[in-house]
Design a protein around this motif. Structure first.
Motif, PDB file in Angstrom:
ATOM      1  N   TYR B 115      -2.655   5.590  -5.217  1.00  0.00           N
ATOM      2  CA  TYR B 115      -3.097   5.374  -3.759  1.00  0.00           C
ATOM      3  C   TYR B 115      -2.197   5.394  -2.963  1.00  0.00           C
ATOM      4  CZ  TYR B 115      -7.533   3.854  -6.082  1.00  0.00           C
ATOM      5  OH  TYR B 115      -8.551   3.732  -6.860  1.00  0.00           O
ATOM      6  N   VAL B 116      -2.418   5.978  -1.336  1.00  0.00           N
ATOM      7  CA  VAL B 116      -1.553   5.723  -0.279  1.00  0.00           C
ATOM      8  C   VAL B 116      -2.299   5.245   0.620  1.00  0.00           C
ATOM      9  CG1 VAL B 116      -0.285   7.165   1.294  1.00  0.00           C
ATOM     10  CG2 VAL B 116      -0.248   7.970  -1.482  1.00  0.00           C
ATOM     11  N   VAL B 117      -1.678   4.548   1.249  1.00  0.00           N
ATOM     12  CA  VAL B 117      -2.212   3.825   2.741  1.00  0.00           C
ATOM     13  C   VAL B 117      -1.499   4.149   3.853  1.00  0.00           C
ATOM     14  CG1 VAL B 117      -3.060   1.923   3.979  1.00  0.00           C
ATOM     15  CG2 VAL B 117      -3.468   1.994   1.505  1.00  0.00           C
ATOM     16  N   GLY B 118      -1.926   4.976   4.801  1.00  0.00           N
ATOM     17  CA  GLY B 118      -1.237   5.278   5.902  1.00  0.00           C
ATOM     18  C   GLY B 118      -1.344   4.205   7.014  1.00  0.00           C
ATOM     19  N   LYS B 119      -0.179   3.554   7.568  1.00  0.00           N
ATOM     20  CA  LYS B 119      -0.430   2.690   8.760  1.00  0.00           C
ATOM     21  C   LYS B 119       0.646   3.267   9.574  1.00  0.00           C
ATOM     22  CE  LYS B 119      -0.671  -0.762   5.130  1.00  0.00           C
ATOM     23  NZ  LYS B 119      -0.359  -2.104   4.968  1.00  0.00           N
ATOM     24  N   ILE B 150      -5.945   6.498   2.320  1.00  0.00           N
ATOM     25  CA  ILE B 150      -6.744   6.090   3.503  1.00  0.00           C
ATOM     26  C   ILE B 150      -5.970   5.627   4.450  1.00  0.00           C
ATOM     27  CG2 ILE B 150      -7.050   3.750   2.567  1.00  0.00           C
ATOM     28  CD1 ILE B 150     -10.112   4.330   3.712  1.00  0.00           C
ATOM     29  N   SER B 151      -6.502   5.857   5.810  1.00  0.00           N
ATOM     30  CA  SER B 151      -5.651   5.336   6.726  1.00  0.00           C
ATOM     31  C   SER B 151      -6.073   3.980   7.257  1.00  0.00           C
ATOM     32  CB  SER B 151      -5.685   6.327   8.028  1.00  0.00           C
ATOM     33  OG  SER B 151      -5.317   5.386   9.125  1.00  0.00           O
ATOM     34  N   GLN B 152      -5.313   3.130   7.475  1.00  0.00           N
ATOM     35  CA  GLN B 152      -5.707   1.718   8.114  1.00  0.00           C
ATOM     36  C   GLN B 152      -5.949   1.553   9.550  1.00  0.00           C
ATOM     37  OE1 GLN B 152      -3.591  -1.754   5.958  1.00  0.00           O
ATOM     38  NE2 GLN B 152      -3.180  -2.280   8.059  1.00  0.00           N
ATOM     39  N   GLU B 168      -5.153  15.338   5.579  1.00  0.00           N
ATOM     40  CA  GLU B 168      -5.263  14.384   6.502  1.00  0.00           C
ATOM     41  C   GLU B 168      -5.682  13.072   5.884  1.00  0.00           C
ATOM     42  OE1 GLU B 168      -4.933  15.795   9.491  1.00  0.00           O
ATOM     43  OE2 GLU B 168      -5.385  14.272  10.823  1.00  0.00           O
ATOM     44  N   VAL B 169      -4.974  11.825   6.426  1.00  0.00           N
ATOM     45  CA  VAL B 169      -5.460  10.748   6.122  1.00  0.00           C
ATOM     46  C   VAL B 169      -6.386   9.945   7.183  1.00  0.00           C
ATOM     47  CG1 VAL B 169      -4.489   8.596   5.324  1.00  0.00           C
ATOM     48  CG2 VAL B 169      -3.259  10.679   4.580  1.00  0.00           C
ATOM     49  N   ILE B 170      -7.273   9.583   6.814  1.00  0.00           N
ATOM     50  CA  ILE B 170      -8.582   9.248   7.824  1.00  0.00           C
ATOM     51  C   ILE B 170      -8.804   7.811   7.703  1.00  0.00           C
ATOM     52  CG2 ILE B 170     -10.778   9.953   8.316  1.00  0.00           C
ATOM     53  CD1 ILE B 170     -10.061  12.608   6.999  1.00  0.00           C
ATOM     54  N   PRO B 171      -8.848   7.349   8.928  1.00  0.00           N
ATOM     55  CA  PRO B 171      -9.330   5.940   8.889  1.00  0.00           C
ATOM     56  C   PRO B 171     -11.031   5.886   8.413  1.00  0.00           C
ATOM     57  CG  PRO B 171      -9.175   6.510  11.161  1.00  0.00           C
ATOM     58  CD  PRO B 171      -8.744   7.583  10.280  1.00  0.00           C
ATOM     59  N   GLY B 172     -11.115   4.756   7.420  1.00  0.00           N
ATOM     60  CA  GLY B 172     -12.579   4.796   7.138  1.00  0.00           C
ATOM     61  C   GLY B 172     -13.056   5.591   5.858  1.00  0.00           C
TER      62      GLY B 172
END
Lengths: 556, 347
Positions: B115-119, B150-152, B168-172
């Motif tokens: 998992y990758v979370v973009g912030k 996912i983006s935070q 693209e890392v997208i919020p939601g």
């Protein structure tokens, strides 16, 4: 016939004087300009305005390139840099590229080319210039108050939830400028439909009118979508309606759809009028009818219509479904075809012509080369798998600068030089302007060719600092930008000089066929004393030779 | 491309050594480069053709040599030619590009998931084994790796140029990308979607290790708790187990084995339960009522971070029996691993 040409050319040039009465000196005083209904004066107002904004946008471009000389962020802080490229984009696209050819050359020429005395709605035309300035002032206000750092795309949720800059002010500016664009488009459409002179059928119309007509359709149908999008952004930001906010059930991808539904056709709003200029210039300086006139005319309309169905190619990496990606990729390939058709039509217009190489022609040749590269690299980006690697990198920066700056700006400069004698009654200095054309071409390539390589290496766009291995190419690019800057400064200087000291142009210095060349330079306020009757096709050089021969006989 | 393999190898080797070309470090890269060279070729050919026409005509038909223009109407044959040939070429490019697209965006079923979370402004990678990394990602060679991202906050975009992948890392919403690294080394991770002030500082590094080194790295950097274990604790502390207890009389549906199944909703539609569905069902439960249950679940919007959601989803994914739920009903403290799904590849 060649003998006829030389005979008519010389007396015309030698004996010509600036006509005593023309649209420039018909009325005096600043107010007569600010309240004018004359399409030609409004075109001049626009020309001065967009030149002003072009150099503001250009100054930001210079600052960006200067910062990117070194990998470290040493010239300005990152938020300042972000404001630079945002202002560069907003000013160049909305205040320069979109209005440039239609609002200046289009305003000046379309009524004359179709044989009308003015546009259909002169007051709306003036209003559109005021709207342009009100929008421009809002944009400038956003800049002066502290800037905006969304990029020209205003992407949510960044623009709505995560920035404290003057997003709403700038968006309001763009919103207002949009109406100016809609009014210009409406005016052109109505004028071309309703006000053509007797005998000026659709297929006797110069291609410049066709391409502006196609661009006008895009302006009228596309711009409202941008306006709606910006209203939604402002509402989201001010009262939090949540259309684009996933935590409120909104969808941030919806913004992308709406925004690109305008902004992809906007590329054609920018480039189509430029293509019209190229048709006129190449035809005139090769003394040939445009090869496959009908195909070129219809390909403009085809580009305009297809242009509305390709917006999602900006979203291939955003998780649109695989099948919609397929459809949009296919449609993108199809829209590339009419552009290819035009390139070959222009090249074959030269065939069997009698070609001379005046400055507008040099710019037009520059356009052909640069636009071919810009168009072909668009195919890279339309190809789905390739787009994944290339999008959002400097490849895309290079691609759209090739299309819009290499294409559009070269066409604009070609057009300004071409019609300068008509607009001002004076010639520009020929050798200096040739130097400028060549400088621009070299500087442009040096600036943007390295960016294709940078893009394939993976350097992302909108980066304030970058890994050191990208430096060499960035230095090249900045060096090129310096040359390019000189190339743009030169016309500003010598065209200004020519207003007073330029040689008197005469009515038809290029021996061109358009109606605008059959009237005095600069024209009368009412363009034509008697409504002309058109009995020949556009680019009918045999008709022209016949007509001038008759005139010589009558005078002699 | 019908180019001799030896020549191709030579070309690639030469290009890899030059500074004008990115390294080829994934299985996709050679495919992307082949299309790139084809496109480059037709661009150069096209440009040469246009250039030759312009220069050729300019020399042959310049005014001094050809004082009188000959008017030509046009030529249907010529126009058809330059309509059909570009169209055919563009269609080839379209098909080629589409095949590459499907290759890049359809992960193989045996891919391991990270998992990758973009912030704003960092990348946080979470391995199923509980290893967390900031602006870094360790992956083994020779194994397909799928990233669920996912983006935070705002749009980001995850790009590894040397692998030729980007998404693209997208919020939601979850987006995925996969790759199989071929060469050990370190490569840039860029954020390529403008995301605010420190956009250009959002650079990470992917470290490709040989499978042995990768196992060593996994063991050394473990935090002791897998994502599923974190999720289990969260499941208990948020009180989820009170309703999703797995018993017949429970107020919420049984979650054991629900991942990957088709679920009948009260609205009459059927959905496939995947990561995105689970996440959405936690945040917007009223829109996803399972058939036979009352719409009583509250929303957890704003109460769980994206990291927490990932833990919960991993836990539900891993839940094959109700055994762990029953356990957590009595004790919310556990350090034992939840039973894993057979077939789920874990590092």
């Amino acid at each position: 016939m060649s003998a006829t040409h030389t005979i008519v050319n010389l007396p015309d040039q030698r004996t010509a004087t600036i006509p005593k009465r023309n649209y420039l000196n018909n009325e005096d005083g600043l107010l007569s300009w600010l309240f004018t209904g004359d399409h030609k004066r409004i075109a001049i107002l626009y020309l001065i305005s967009i030149t002003f904004f072009f150099f503001i946008g250009g100054a930001f471009a210079g600052l960006i390139r200067l910062e990117l000389l070194t990998p470290q962020p040493d010239l300005v802080a990152s938020d300042t840099y972000n404001k630079f490229f945002s202002m560069h984009g907003i000013v160049m696209i909305f205040l320069f590229l979109v209005p440039s050819v239609p609002a200046t050359l289009g305003n000046f020429l379309i009524p004359i080319m179709v044989g009308a005395k003015d546009l259909a709605f002169p007051k709306v035309n003036l209003l559109s210039w005021y709207l342009y300035w009100i929008g421009g002032l809002f944009t400038m206000a956003a800049l002066v108050l502290g800037g905006v750092d969304t990029g020209w795309t205003f992407t949510t949720p960044l623009s709505t939830h995560y920035l404290n800059t003057h997003v709403v002010t700038a968006a309001t500016g763009v919103f207002i400028i949009g109406f100016s664009s809609i009014f210009t488009g409406l005016n052109f459409i109505v004028t071309i439909h309703r006000m053509r002179a007797p005998g000026m059928t659709w297929f006797r119309m110069p291609l410049f009118c066709w391409s502006n007509y196609a661009a006008s359709i895009l302006m009228v149908l596309g711009t409202p979508v941008l306006a709606i999008t910006l209203v939604l952004v402002a509402l989201e930001r001010l009262v939090g309606i949540g259309v684009f906010d996933p935590t409120k059930g909104g969808d941030p991808l919806l913004f992308q759809h709406l925004f690109w539904f305008y902004s992809h056709p906007a590329v054609y709003i920018m480039i189509l009028p430029g293509m019209g200029v190229i048709s006129e210039v190449i035809s005139t300086f090769s003394r040939k009818r445009v090869f496959g006139y009908t195909a070129v005319a219809f390909s403009s309309v085809a580009i305009a219509l297809f242009g509305f169905f390709v917006w999602a190619h900006h979203m291939f990496i955003m998780g649109v479904s695989n099948y919609s990606a397929l459809v949009f990729s296919l449609l993108t390939m199809l829209v590339a075809v009419p552009s290819a058709i035009k390139i070959f039509n222009w090249a074959f217009t030269l065939q069997k012509g009698s070609i001379t190489f005046e400055t507008p022609m040099l710019y037009a040749f520059g356009f052909l080369g640069l636009f071919t590269i810009g168009g072909m690299t668009g195919v890279f980006l339309g190809a789905l798998g390739m787009d994944i690697h290339l999008t959002e990198t400097y490849f895309i920066v290079a691609h759209f600068h090739f299309v819009m700056v290499g294409g559009m700006l070269m066409a604009f400069l070609a057009g300004i030089h071409f019609w300068w004698p008509k607009m001002t009654g004076r010639m520009y200095p020929e050798s200096l302007s040739k130097l400028a054309a060549v400088t621009t071409f070299i500087g442009f390539n040096l600036t943007f060719l390295p960016q294709f390589i940078l893009g394939y290496l993976g350097m992302p766009r909108r980066y304030h600092a970058y890994p050191p291995e990208f430096q060499v190419l960035n230095v090249l690019s900045t060096a090129g930008a310096t040359v390019l800057g000189v190339g743009y400064m030169l016309p500003l200087l010598y065209l200004g000089w020519s207003l007073k000291y330029g040689a008197i142009a005469g009515n038809n210095p290029w021996q061109a066929t358009g109606l605008e060349w059959q009237i005095q330079s600069p024209p009368l306020t009412e363009n034509f004393i008697e409504t002309p009757v058109v009995d020949h096709e556009a680019y009918d050089y045999e008709w022209l030779a016949h007509k001038t021969a008759q005139e010589v006989t009558t005078v002699g | 491309m019908h180019i001799s393999p030896v020549l191709w190898q030579f070309l690639v080797k030469w290009l890899n050594a030059s500074a004008l070309f990115p390294r080829e470090a994934s299985t996709i890269a050679p495919y992307a480069d082949a299309l790139y060279f084809f496109l480059l070729l037709i661009t150069v050919v096209g440009l040469t053709l246009v250039g030759m026409l312009i220069f050729g005509f300019s020399i042959r038909y310049r005014k001094e040599k050809h004082p009188v223009a000959v008017q030509v109407e046009g030529s249907t044959l010529l126009e058809a030619t330059w309509t059909i040939i570009p169209l055919a070429l563009f269609l080839i490019v379209f098909v080629w590009g589409a095949l590459l697209y499907f290759r890049i965006y359809n992960p193989p079923t045996n891919a391991m998931n990270i998992y990758v979370v973009g912030k704003q402004w960092m990348w946080k990678a979470e391995h199923p084994g509980g290893q967390h990394e900031i602006n870094a990602l360790h992956v083994p060679t020779g194994r397909p790796v799928q990233l669920t991202m996912i983006s935070q906050d705002v749009f980001h975009s995850f790009s590894i140029p040397d692998f030729r992948v980007k998404r693209e890392v997208i919020p939601g919403r979850y987006s995925t990308v996969w790759f199989q690294a071929t060469t050990p080394g370190t490569y840039h991770i860029f954020c390529t979607q403008y995301c605010g002030t420190n956009h250009s500082a959002m650079i990470g590094e992917v470290t490709v290790l040989s499978p042995d080194d990768y196992d060593k790295w996994t063991q050394e950097s473990t935090s002791g708790m897998s994502l599923a274990q974190n999720g289990e604790r969260l499941f208990a502390s948020m009180g989820c187990n009170a309703c999703h207890s797995g018993s017949a009389a429970a107020r919420g549906p049984n979650l054991a084995g629900v991942y990957g199944s088709k679920l009948q909703l009260a609205s009459g539609s059927q959905v496939l339960v995947n990561d995105a569905y689970l996440r959405d069902a936690i945040l917007n439960p009223s829109q996803h009522i399972t058939a036979g249950y009352a719409p009583i679940m509250p929303t957890y919007q704003g109460q769980i971070s994206e990291d927490g959601l990932i833990d919960l989803v991993e836990y539900i994914k891993a839940m094959q029996t109700n055994y762990r739920v029953q356990q957590t009903l009595t004790t919310s403290q556990s350090n034992q691993t939840a039973p894993t799904t057979p077939g789920t590849v874990k590092p």
